[in-house]
Design a protein around this motif. Structure first.
Motif, PDB file in Angstrom:
ATOM      1  N   PHE A  51       1.136  -1.027  -0.030  1.00 52.32           N
ATOM      2  CA  PHE A  51      -0.308  -0.456  -0.297  1.00 52.32           C
ATOM      3  C   PHE A  51       0.369   1.414  -0.440  1.00 52.32           C
ATOM      4  O   PHE A  51       0.185   2.011  -0.997  1.00 52.32           O
ATOM      5  CB  PHE A  51      -1.068  -0.078   1.438  1.00 52.32           C
ATOM      6  N   ASN A  52       1.643   1.335   0.623  1.00 49.36           N
ATOM      7  CA  ASN A  52       2.964   2.438   0.894  1.00 49.36           C
ATOM      8  C   ASN A  52       3.342   2.819  -0.472  1.00 49.36           C
ATOM      9  O   ASN A  52       4.050   3.956  -1.319  1.00 49.36           O
ATOM     10  CB  ASN A  52       3.966   2.117   2.532  1.00 49.36           C
ATOM     11  N   GLN A  53       3.880   1.704  -0.602  1.00 54.96           N
ATOM     12  CA  GLN A  53       4.548   1.502  -2.061  1.00 54.96           C
ATOM     13  C   GLN A  53       3.523   2.024  -3.201  1.00 54.96           C
ATOM     14  O   GLN A  53       4.123   4.054  -3.884  1.00 54.96           O
ATOM     15  CB  GLN A  53       5.364   0.583  -2.794  1.00 54.96           C
ATOM     16  N   LEU A  54       2.770   1.807  -3.261  1.00 56.20           N
ATOM     17  CA  LEU A  54       1.217   2.213  -4.416  1.00 56.20           C
ATOM     18  C   LEU A  54       0.838   4.333  -3.739  1.00 56.20           C
ATOM     19  O   LEU A  54       0.926   4.885  -4.904  1.00 56.20           O
ATOM     20  CB  LEU A  54      -0.392   1.316  -4.602  1.00 56.20           C
ATOM     21  N   ALA A  55       0.870   4.671  -2.416  1.00 57.18           N
ATOM     22  CA  ALA A  55       0.567   5.722  -2.445  1.00 57.18           C
ATOM     23  C   ALA A  55       1.303   6.272  -2.639  1.00 57.18           C
ATOM     24  O   ALA A  55       1.224   8.377  -2.756  1.00 57.18           O
ATOM     25  CB  ALA A  55      -0.244   5.448  -0.789  1.00 57.18           C
ATOM     26  N   LEU A  56       2.871   6.124  -2.023  1.00 60.00           N
ATOM     27  CA  LEU A  56       3.931   7.372  -2.683  1.00 60.00           C
ATOM     28  C   LEU A  56       3.930   7.625  -3.887  1.00 60.00           C
ATOM     29  O   LEU A  56       4.279   9.069  -4.907  1.00 60.00           O
ATOM     30  CB  LEU A  56       4.702   6.299  -1.732  1.00 60.00           C
ATOM     31  N   GLN A 112      -5.806   2.010 -13.292  1.00 60.01           N
ATOM     32  CA  GLN A 112      -4.662   1.793 -14.117  1.00 60.01           C
ATOM     33  C   GLN A 112      -3.741   0.673 -13.998  1.00 60.01           C
ATOM     34  O   GLN A 112      -2.871  -0.016 -14.947  1.00 60.01           O
ATOM     35  CB  GLN A 112      -3.958   3.559 -14.062  1.00 60.01           C
ATOM     36  N   ARG A 113      -3.711   0.411 -12.469  1.00 63.46           N
ATOM     37  CA  ARG A 113      -2.543  -0.707 -12.546  1.00 63.46           C
ATOM     38  C   ARG A 113      -3.280  -2.175 -11.939  1.00 63.46           C
ATOM     39  O   ARG A 113      -2.749  -2.885 -11.088  1.00 63.46           O
ATOM     40  CB  ARG A 113      -2.354  -0.364 -10.924  1.00 63.46           C
ATOM     41  N   LEU A 114      -4.523  -2.189 -12.551  1.00 60.31           N
ATOM     42  CA  LEU A 114      -4.872  -4.107 -12.389  1.00 60.31           C
ATOM     43  C   LEU A 114      -4.953  -4.388 -13.980  1.00 60.31           C
ATOM     44  O   LEU A 114      -5.322  -5.505 -13.667  1.00 60.31           O
ATOM     45  CB  LEU A 114      -6.812  -3.734 -11.443  1.00 60.31           C
ATOM     46  N   ALA A 115      -4.422  -3.667 -14.282  1.00 65.73           N
ATOM     47  CA  ALA A 115      -4.377  -5.200 -15.896  1.00 65.73           C
ATOM     48  C   ALA A 115      -3.506  -5.812 -15.382  1.00 65.73           C
ATOM     49  O   ALA A 115      -2.609  -6.629 -14.603  1.00 65.73           O
ATOM     50  CB  ALA A 115      -4.068  -3.778 -16.867  1.00 65.73           C
ATOM     51  N   PRO A 116      -3.576  -7.001 -16.317  1.00 65.46           N
ATOM     52  CA  PRO A 116      -2.880  -8.627 -16.729  1.00 65.46           C
ATOM     53  C   PRO A 116      -1.434  -7.844 -17.064  1.00 65.46           C
ATOM     54  O   PRO A 116      -1.331  -7.180 -17.302  1.00 65.46           O
ATOM     55  CB  PRO A 116      -3.337  -9.073 -17.666  1.00 65.46           C
ATOM     56  N   GLY A 117      -1.156  -8.867 -16.028  1.00 65.59           N
ATOM     57  CA  GLY A 117       0.605  -7.866 -15.569  1.00 65.59           C
ATOM     58  C   GLY A 117       1.284  -7.896 -14.523  1.00 65.59           C
ATOM     59  O   GLY A 117       2.160  -7.678 -13.697  1.00 65.59           O
ATOM     60  N   GLU A 118       0.201  -6.880 -14.006  1.00 65.57           N
ATOM     61  CA  GLU A 118       0.787  -5.860 -12.737  1.00 65.57           C
ATOM     62  C   GLU A 118       1.232  -6.698 -12.207  1.00 65.57           C
ATOM     63  O   GLU A 118      -0.558  -7.775 -11.437  1.00 65.57           O
ATOM     64  CB  GLU A 118      -0.411  -4.938 -12.801  1.00 65.57           C
ATOM     65  N   PRO A 119       1.319  -6.285 -10.485  1.00 66.36           N
ATOM     66  CA  PRO A 119       1.031  -7.264  -9.554  1.00 66.36           C
ATOM     67  C   PRO A 119      -0.127  -7.412  -8.158  1.00 66.36           C
ATOM     68  O   PRO A 119      -0.935  -8.184  -8.164  1.00 66.36           O
ATOM     69  CB  PRO A 119       1.848  -6.263  -8.319  1.00 66.36           C
ATOM     70  N   LEU A 120      -1.040  -5.774  -8.928  1.00 63.37           N
ATOM     71  CA  LEU A 120      -2.210  -5.749  -8.288  1.00 63.37           C
ATOM     72  C   LEU A 120      -3.051  -6.354  -8.982  1.00 63.37           C
ATOM     73  O   LEU A 120      -4.586  -6.505  -8.320  1.00 63.37           O
ATOM     74  CB  LEU A 120      -2.337  -4.502  -8.101  1.00 63.37           C
ATOM     75  N   LEU A 151      -9.464  -4.280  -5.835  1.00 63.98           N
ATOM     76  CA  LEU A 151      -8.868  -2.765  -5.380  1.00 63.98           C
ATOM     77  C   LEU A 151      -9.701  -1.578  -5.481  1.00 63.98           C
ATOM     78  O   LEU A 151      -9.754  -0.969  -4.880  1.00 63.98           O
ATOM     79  CB  LEU A 151      -7.694  -2.983  -5.460  1.00 63.98           C
ATOM     80  N   GLY A 152      -9.707  -1.283  -6.865  1.00 65.88           N
ATOM     81  CA  GLY A 152     -10.005   0.128  -7.354  1.00 65.88           C
ATOM     82  C   GLY A 152     -11.479   0.389  -7.030  1.00 65.88           C
ATOM     83  O   GLY A 152     -11.919   1.243  -6.224  1.00 65.88           O
ATOM     84  N   ASP A 153     -12.464  -0.779  -6.731  1.00 68.24           N
ATOM     85  CA  ASP A 153     -13.686  -0.935  -6.805  1.00 68.24           C
ATOM     86  C   ASP A 153     -13.728   0.026  -4.468  1.00 68.24           C
ATOM     87  O   ASP A 153     -14.702   0.560  -4.466  1.00 68.24           O
ATOM     88  CB  ASP A 153     -14.327  -1.736  -6.783  1.00 68.24           C
TER      89      ASP A 153
END
Lengths: 253, 301
Positions: free
Chosen positions: A68-73, A99-107, A113-115
């Motif tokens: 979370f902190n990496q994402l938030a920063l 924008q970070r939920l696409a296939p291949g992204e860690p999330l 998570l976006g919802d």
């Protein structure tokens, strides 16, 4: 060198380009100028990070503190605060996550998570919203039959609706325990219409049907009484329900 | 308001108060401790409704309050945010706060908000700029405000004044009052090698209405104004020095991060109250008063 020019150089330094300001300042104590400027950059980042941690606490539980902190920063570094009100910071965080939920992204392992961030944003907004006033039934009763169709309604300041692709209202409720972290859940995609409101100081989500969702959206977008009751066969009853629940607290001509 | 005219001076407040933060409010409302006043961070109390509004009402019914702001960017070069100031004015009326204080710093540029207290250069231009803006704020609020010195981790080579002289000139030029943060002065003493006592000596005693005491954090090669520790020994010493110079000045214990149990803040408040009381005692005694004056004169020479 004018004060404005100096503050422009300072601004550039806070964006990571300290070449102009470096020659004009000296660091405190044993700090180099770069280190001194880093202290200020860090102060701002930590303040904004702390706001996101509080506003998106379930998102934080879902992905863990470090992630979370990496994402938030990353969000903080690309989205400077544009409001004096820290509670207004983070409005675009749900889209940033999307924008970070696409296939291949860690999330991609937490596709909801976006919802969840979308829901949490409305919840924190409800927490700080103005207090409700009661619907003035007697004034409404005094409207003439000619005036009534053109009337527009106003929602309670804390009320908002959102349509989400994942059952995040349920997931949010599951996370209202004392546990600091919970593992990501395996959940099925399912459309949910959610209404957020504040009750006894505490914002909370509840699931509503699509008709009520459409009605609240229509009220929020300023549609007239005549338009609203013609949305669905039972829209007039839905409007009565919304007023009785104090989700609708006013009207205007 | 034209020069020569006076803004109304806020009423006074006395003794040692505490900066009240939300997690401590339930305990304060339950136990109503004998604290003479509380200070609220104005920016945290601007929400339109909900719990904070009810807390505000409950606390203001029981205690005298002051308001302390962090968002005005008095030294900034963007236009003053009069909408924000109107919110501060409304909040002050709502809670009956005795006065409103702000920092001598800037905190935004082109509407990008740092949410931090960024230092100003001590130049003639900055001096004119902040004096004009403080006067505008006092016109808007219809009363004098208190201006607080900030800690810093850098200094501008272009500065033309020392910190004490700059503060004194701001106070005189703007006809405002001063809130002197002794922790900030000590942090700057270590960070920039300036003698905090000389800064205190520069300040016009009759304008000093409030003192802040807080805790710093030792970092590698500098002090960070972290507000997450007890008041440090050198700051208590400075407090003693300042009280002897200025007499009884309302004092605040400030703790903003890593909040301790309420009892820890009460302990800090008691310690400051003891200093306060002992200064009062010495000032009221003719013999000791003369002794103190001699001591101060010796320190000055």
């Amino acid at each position: 060198m004018t004060l404005r020019a100096l503050q422009h150089d300072y601004y550039q330094a806070m964006q990571g380009n300290d070449s102009a300001l470096k020659a004009r300042v000296q660091g405190a104590g044993d700090l180099s100028t770069e280190q001194a400027l880093a202290v200020y950059r860090n102060n701002t980042e930590q303040t904004l990070l702390s706001v996101l941690q509080q506003s998106f606490s379930v998102c934080r539980m879902l992905v863990g503190e470090r992630c979370f902190n990496q994402l938030a920063l990353r969000y903080c570094r690309t989205h400077p605060s544009s409001s004096l009100d820290l509670n207004a910071y983070g409005e675009l965080f749900p889209n940033f996550i999307d924008q970070r939920l696409a296939p291949g992204e860690p999330l991609q392992v937490v596709p909801y998570l976006g919802d969840m961030a979308r829901l949490e944003w409305l919840l924190q907004r409800a927490y700080h919203a103005a207090n409700r006033t009661g619907f003035d039934f007697s004034r409404f009763a005094r409207l003439t039959p000619e005036q009534q169709p053109d009337v527009r309604f106003t929602l309670a300041p804390d009320v908002a609706v959102v349509a989400v692709q994942w059952p995040v209202a349920d997931i949010w409720t599951m996370h209202q325990s004392d546990a600091d972290t919970l593992s990501p859940l395996l959940v099925e995609q399912a459309l949910q219409h959610v209404l957020v409101e504040r009750a006894a100081y505490r914002p909370q989500p509840s699931i509503i049907d699509r008709q009520m969702y459409d009605l609240v959206r229509a009220i929020d977008s300023g549609r007239s009484f005549a338009d609203i009751v013609s949305l669905e066969p039972d829209s007039a009853q839905k409007l009565t329900d919304a007023i009785q629940r104090n989700w609708v607290t006013g009207f205007y001509d | 308001m034209k020069r020569g005219e006076q803004w109304p001076v806020p009423s006074t407040i006395a003794g040692v108060g505490i900066g009240l933060r939300t997690p401590h409010i339930p305990e304060v409302l339950d136990t109503t401790p004998a604290i003479p006043w509380f200070e609220l961070l104005a920016d945290n109390w601007l929400a339109a409704g909900g719990l904070s509004l009810d807390y505000l009402h409950a606390v203001s019914e029981r205690y005298p309050l002051t308001l302390h702001g962090v968002g005005l960017s008095l030294g900034g070069s963007d236009p003053l945010d009069l909408g924000y100031l109107a919110n501060i004015k409304r909040l002050k009326e709502r809670c009956g706060a005795v006065w409103y204080s702000e920092h001598l710093c800037f905190s935004q540029f082109r509407r990008h908000h740092y949410h931090d207290l960024c230092p100003l250069p001590f130049t003639h231009e900055a001096l004119r700029h902040v004096i004009e803006r403080i006067r505008k704020v006092q016109d808007f609020l219809g009363e004098q405000i208190l201006i607080e010195n900030v800690s810093s981790y850098l200094r501008y080579r272009v500065s033309q004044f020392g910190e004490g002289e700059f503060l004194a000139r701001v106070a005189e030029g703007a006809d405002c009052l001063l809130l002197v943060d002794l922790n900030n002065l000590y942090v700057n003493q270590i960070n920039h090698g300036q003698d905090a006592r000389r800064v205190i000596d520069c300040l016009p005693a009759q304008r000093v209405r409030e003192i802040h005491l807080a805790g710093y954090q030792e970092k590698a090669g500098f002090l960070l104004d972290a507000h997450n520790h007890p008041v440090a020994e050198p700051v208590w010493w400075l407090y003693n020095y300042a009280l002897r110079r200025w007499g009884q000045v309302a004092t605040l214990i400030e703790w903003d991060h890593d909040l301790p149990p309420w009892s820890v803040l009460m302990g800090e408040q008691r310690q400051a109250t003891d200093y306060h009381a002992s200064t009062l005692c010495k000032h009221s005694s003719g013999a000791l008063g003369a002794e103190l004056r001699a001591e101060l004169e010796a320190e000055q020479s």
